[in-house]
Design an enzyme around this catalytic site. Structure first.
Site, mmCIF file in Angstrom:
data_model
loop_
_atom_site.group_PDB
_atom_site.id
_atom_site.type_symbol
_atom_site.label_atom_id
_atom_site.label_comp_id
_atom_site.label_asym_id
_atom_site.label_seq_id
_atom_site.Cartn_x
_atom_site.Cartn_y
_atom_site.Cartn_z
ATOM 1 N N CYS A 202 0.823 -1.208 0.000
ATOM 2 C CA CYS A 202 0.000 0.000 0.000
ATOM 3 C C CYS A 202 0.861 1.264 0.000
ATOM 4 O O CYS A 202 0.374 2.341 -0.345
ATOM 5 C CB CYS A 202 -0.971 -0.008 1.180
ATOM 6 N N HIS A 203 2.132 1.122 0.328
ATOM 7 C CA HIS A 203 3.043 2.273 0.264
ATOM 8 C C HIS A 203 3.290 2.718 -1.173
ATOM 9 O O HIS A 203 3.806 3.802 -1.401
ATOM 10 C CB HIS A 203 4.369 1.932 0.959
#
Length: 161
Positions: A129-130
């Protein structure tokens, strides 16, 4: 405790039948635990929350491999809310990013739903998700570790110079 890029992070694991269903990382031990409660509730998961030095060491090695080598990990996401968002994230390769609006268009979910789903990522970093940024290029926040930690990961992965 896990050490990533000089940061000491507390880890908590949600375990059921010897299988890790989720984990949480945080600079603060209590906040790590609290964040895992939020993940557990969001996905309606059942299991025991634990912290374990042996699991910490295994996870630390796995996280470094994901960031440095972009290893592929198979997840059974069938029990997780908004699994199609996590499946989309798994297709974003090291050094690349996607935007909230691109994900929204692809999986047909609102940006708000995407943001909360990313904030409740059961496998932080392993489900990357980064690698999601705003369409204006801003790297935005990173629950629960913060924008600076996200910047460091994207730098290590070669997206930022």
């Amino acid at each position: 405790m896990i050490n990533l890029f000089g940061y000491n992070l507390y880890a908590h694991f949600l375990v059921n039948n010897k299988k890790i269903l989720a984990y949480s990382l945080h600079f603060d031990k209590e906040k790590s635990y609290e964040h895992l409660i939020k993940i557990k509730r969001f996905h309606k998961l059942r299991g025991k929350i634990t912290s374990n030095e042996k699991l910490d060491k295994k996870l630390e090695k796995l996280l470094y491999k994901k960031i440095e080598e972009d290893i592929k990990i198979k997840f059974d996401l069938s029990k997780y809310r908004n699994k199609e968002i996590y499946e989309f994230l798994l297709k974003i390769h090291k050094g690349k990013v996607s935007t909230y609006s691109e994900i929204s268009k692809s999986v047909k979910k609102s940006i708000g739903e995407i943001i909360i789903t990313l904030a409740r990522n059961p496998f932080l970093i392993l489900i990357p998700c980064h690698r999601v940024i705003k369409k204006n290029g801003d790297i935005s926040g990173y629950t629960p570790l913060g924008k600076e930690f996200k910047r460091i990961i994207l730098l290590k992965e070669g997206f930022l110079k």
